[in-house]
Design an enzyme around this catalytic site. Structure first.
Site, PDB file in Angstrom:
ATOM      1  N   THR A  28       0.815  -1.215   0.000  1.00  0.00           N
ATOM      2  CA  THR A  28       0.000   0.000   0.000  1.00  0.00           C
ATOM      3  C   THR A  28       0.849   1.265   0.000  1.00  0.00           C
ATOM      4  OG1 THR A  28      -1.490   1.296   1.398  1.00  0.00           O
ATOM      5  CG2 THR A  28      -0.112  -0.279   2.519  1.00  0.00           C
ATOM      6  N   TYR A  68      -1.640   0.243  10.181  1.00  0.00           N
ATOM      7  CA  TYR A  68      -1.886  -0.455   8.913  1.00  0.00           C
ATOM      8  C   TYR A  68      -0.646  -0.373   8.015  1.00  0.00           C
ATOM      9  CZ  TYR A  68      -3.563  -0.989   4.102  1.00  0.00           C
ATOM     10  OH  TYR A  68      -3.696  -1.353   2.787  1.00  0.00           O
TER      11      TYR A  68
HETATM   12  C1  UD1 Z   1      -5.688   4.427   2.818  1.00  0.00           C
HETATM   13  C2  UD1 Z   1      -4.359   4.029   2.274  1.00  0.00           C
HETATM   14  C3  UD1 Z   1      -4.523   3.071   1.168  1.00  0.00           C
HETATM   15  C4  UD1 Z   1      -5.319   1.913   1.648  1.00  0.00           C
HETATM   16  C5  UD1 Z   1      -6.641   2.374   2.179  1.00  0.00           C
HETATM   17  C6  UD1 Z   1      -7.357   1.236   2.819  1.00  0.00           C
HETATM   18  C7  UD1 Z   1      -2.883   5.936   2.643  1.00  0.00           C
HETATM   19  C8  UD1 Z   1      -2.138   7.015   1.984  1.00  0.00           C
HETATM   20  N1  UD1 Z   1      -3.629   5.183   1.818  1.00  0.00           N
HETATM   21  O1  UD1 Z   1      -6.385   5.138   1.869  1.00  0.00           O
HETATM   22  O2  UD1 Z   1      -3.255   2.626   0.726  1.00  0.00           O
HETATM   23  O3  UD1 Z   1      -5.492   0.985   0.613  1.00  0.00           O
HETATM   24  O4  UD1 Z   1      -6.426   3.329   3.195  1.00  0.00           O
HETATM   25  O5  UD1 Z   1      -8.207   1.660   3.807  1.00  0.00           O
HETATM   26  O6  UD1 Z   1      -2.834   5.745   3.825  1.00  0.00           O
HETATM   27  N2  UD1 Z   1     -12.411  10.857   3.111  1.00  0.00           N
HETATM   28  C9  UD1 Z   1     -13.394  11.747   3.509  1.00  0.00           C
HETATM   29  N3  UD1 Z   1     -14.610  11.242   3.900  1.00  0.00           N
HETATM   30  C10 UD1 Z   1     -14.884   9.897   3.897  1.00  0.00           C
HETATM   31  C11 UD1 Z   1     -13.868   9.011   3.478  1.00  0.00           C
HETATM   32  C12 UD1 Z   1     -12.641   9.505   3.096  1.00  0.00           C
HETATM   33  O7  UD1 Z   1     -13.186  12.957   3.533  1.00  0.00           O
HETATM   34  O8  UD1 Z   1     -16.005   9.511   4.279  1.00  0.00           O
HETATM   35  C13 UD1 Z   1     -11.116  11.392   2.652  1.00  0.00           C
HETATM   36  C14 UD1 Z   1      -9.924  10.946   3.467  1.00  0.00           C
HETATM   37  O9  UD1 Z   1      -9.699  11.799   4.544  1.00  0.00           O
HETATM   38  C15 UD1 Z   1      -8.816  10.970   2.403  1.00  0.00           C
HETATM   39  C16 UD1 Z   1      -9.538  10.585   1.120  1.00  0.00           C
HETATM   40  O10 UD1 Z   1     -10.902  10.878   1.357  1.00  0.00           O
HETATM   41  O11 UD1 Z   1      -8.329  12.267   2.234  1.00  0.00           O
HETATM   42  C17 UD1 Z   1      -9.410   9.118   0.771  1.00  0.00           C
HETATM   43  O12 UD1 Z   1      -9.746   8.327   1.904  1.00  0.00           O
HETATM   44  P1  UD1 Z   1     -10.012   6.755   1.802  1.00  0.00           P
HETATM   45  O13 UD1 Z   1     -10.819   6.488   0.587  1.00  0.00           O
HETATM   46  O14 UD1 Z   1     -10.556   6.292   3.108  1.00  0.00           O
HETATM   47  O15 UD1 Z   1      -8.590   6.096   1.548  1.00  0.00           O
HETATM   48  P2  UD1 Z   1      -7.175   6.432   2.271  1.00  0.00           P
HETATM   49  O16 UD1 Z   1      -7.355   6.544   3.732  1.00  0.00           O
HETATM   50  O17 UD1 Z   1      -6.504   7.534   1.543  1.00  0.00           O
END
Ligand code: UD1
Length: 338
Positions: free
Chosen positions: A117, A143
């Site tokens: 990841t 993680y």
């Molecule tokens: C992270 C990992 C990724 C992993 C994934 C699995 C990092 C950089 N990446 O992705 O490798 O496969 O977790 O869980 O750590 N967000 C919102 N609202 C929501 C959901 C998300 O604002 O309801 C935002 C988050 O703050 C982030 C972006 O959307 O900025 C993407 O989030 P998400 O889709 O959860 O994935 P990551 O946490 O980036």
């Protein structure tokens, strides 16, 4: 001969199975169904219910002599959950992975693709730009740390026992099979694109925007979203590369090299669905970072993998069609065409 796919009942695993089968590979699926779905496994694929941490089971599977490669996807993968329950991540990801790699060495299963990841990189300074594989990893979540430890374990075991391996560092995986044979089924999704689709379709009250004060253009988190079918084909390319002898010990970022903010994703979902996405500002989420975008030069130059769906609107469209199908009728079993 067959490829053992651990975690084949999961979201990414189901797409990897479709691509392997399309490429003419034999497959065997090992999954404990703790988060996977039996419906994700194509009818043609032999399935064994069990854990990759079960050495006796692995001996039984591998001693039949038909497994010549492993694609290891089985893992826990929710960043905030890993902050609350790190022991689960060190067990499922690192300790169980060690048992699997050890079995590969014992049974001379030579080629391993490991699902890692972008979370291994940690909080990358914005001055760093796109992150390449030689960026020194510094994960900020349990993680990410559990996955980095797995990478090191694999690297050491593979080097000592003459195994070939390719580590794929996934960026943000999203979307669904364009033919709708597979897609994300989990009901308690935390991933942005799925959550945004659910909100657009009225299945969630509102999406929370986690953090609006990051050092990014609009203050919200920026990620490199990759279509799950493109990611699945990267596994097949890695396998092909090892078998041809071109790849021996590699780490490849899997992303498109282009970042989108949370607000841009919300706009894309609103555009594709023709409906507003209810959203509200919320504090930063534990374990989150501001921005991370892949430098994908290595995978493009060392393998024959080429992205086919590098377009946020296409990813969101497939995610929405899948989400609509999920609510109206249970989607077909993966691989069933009738
Ligand atoms: C992270 C990992 C990724 C992993 C994934 C699995 C990092 C950089 N990446 O992705 O490798 O496969 O977790 O869980 O750590 N967000 C919102 N609202 C929501 C959901 C998300 O604002 O309801 C935002 C988050 O703050 C982030 C972006 O959307 O900025 C993407 O989030 P998400 O889709 O959860 O994935 P990551 O946490 O980036």
């Amino acid at each position: 001969m067959a490829v053992l796919v651990t975690g084949g009942a999961g979201y990414i695993g189901s797409h990897v199975l479709l691509e392997l089968i399309a490429a003419g590979e034999g497959v065997v699926v090992l999954d404990d169904l703790s988060t996977g779905f039996i419906e994700n496994i194509p009818a043609a694929a032999p399935f064994i219910k069990g854990s990759v941490g079960d050495a006796a089971l692995l001996d039984e599977i591998m001693s039949r002599g038909e497994i010549d490669a492993v694609i290891h996807l089985a893992a826990s993968l929710i960043v905030p959950e890993s902050v609350a329950a790190p022991e689960k991540y060190w067990r499922n990801n690192t300790a169980n992975g060690r048992v699997l790699f050890d079995a590969c060495a014992r049974h001379r299963v030579r080629d391993i693709v490991f699902s890692s990841t972008a979370a291994v990189y940690g909080d990358v300074p914005s001055s760093a730009g796109r992150v390449s594989e030689d960026f020194v990893p510094n994960p900020v979540s349990p993680y990410g740390r559990s996955k980095l430890a797995s990478e090191w374990t694999l690297n050491d075991i593979a080097a000592a026992h003459g195994l070939r391996h390719v580590i794929l560092r996934y960026f943000n995986v999203a979307g669904a099979d364009p033919e709708m044979r597979a897609g994300p089924r989990a009901r308690d999704a935390t991933h942005l694109i799925k959550v945004a689709c659910e909100a657009a379709l009225g299945r969630r009250a509102a999406l929370q925007i986690f953090g609006t004060d990051y050092a990014t253009a609009d203050g919200t988190g920026v990620r490199d979203y990759i279509h799950v079918s493109d990611l699945a084909r990267a596994h097949v390319a890695a396998l092909r590369g090892m078998r041809s002898g071109a790849l021996v010990r590699e780490i490849f970022n899997c992303g498109y090299g282009r970042g989108y903010s949370v607000l841009e994703v919300i706009e894309a979902v609103a555009r594709a669905s023709g409906r507003p996405v209810p959203a509200e500002r919320a504090p930063r989420r534990a374990g989150d970072i501001g921005e991370i975008v892949a430098d994908n030069t290595a995978i493009l130059s060392r393998t024959d993998w080429r992205p086919e769906r590098a377009d946020l609107d296409a990813i969101v469209r497939d995610a929405l069609v899948w989400e609509e199908a999920l609510s109206s009728a249970p989607p077909r079993r993966a691989g069933d065409r009738s």
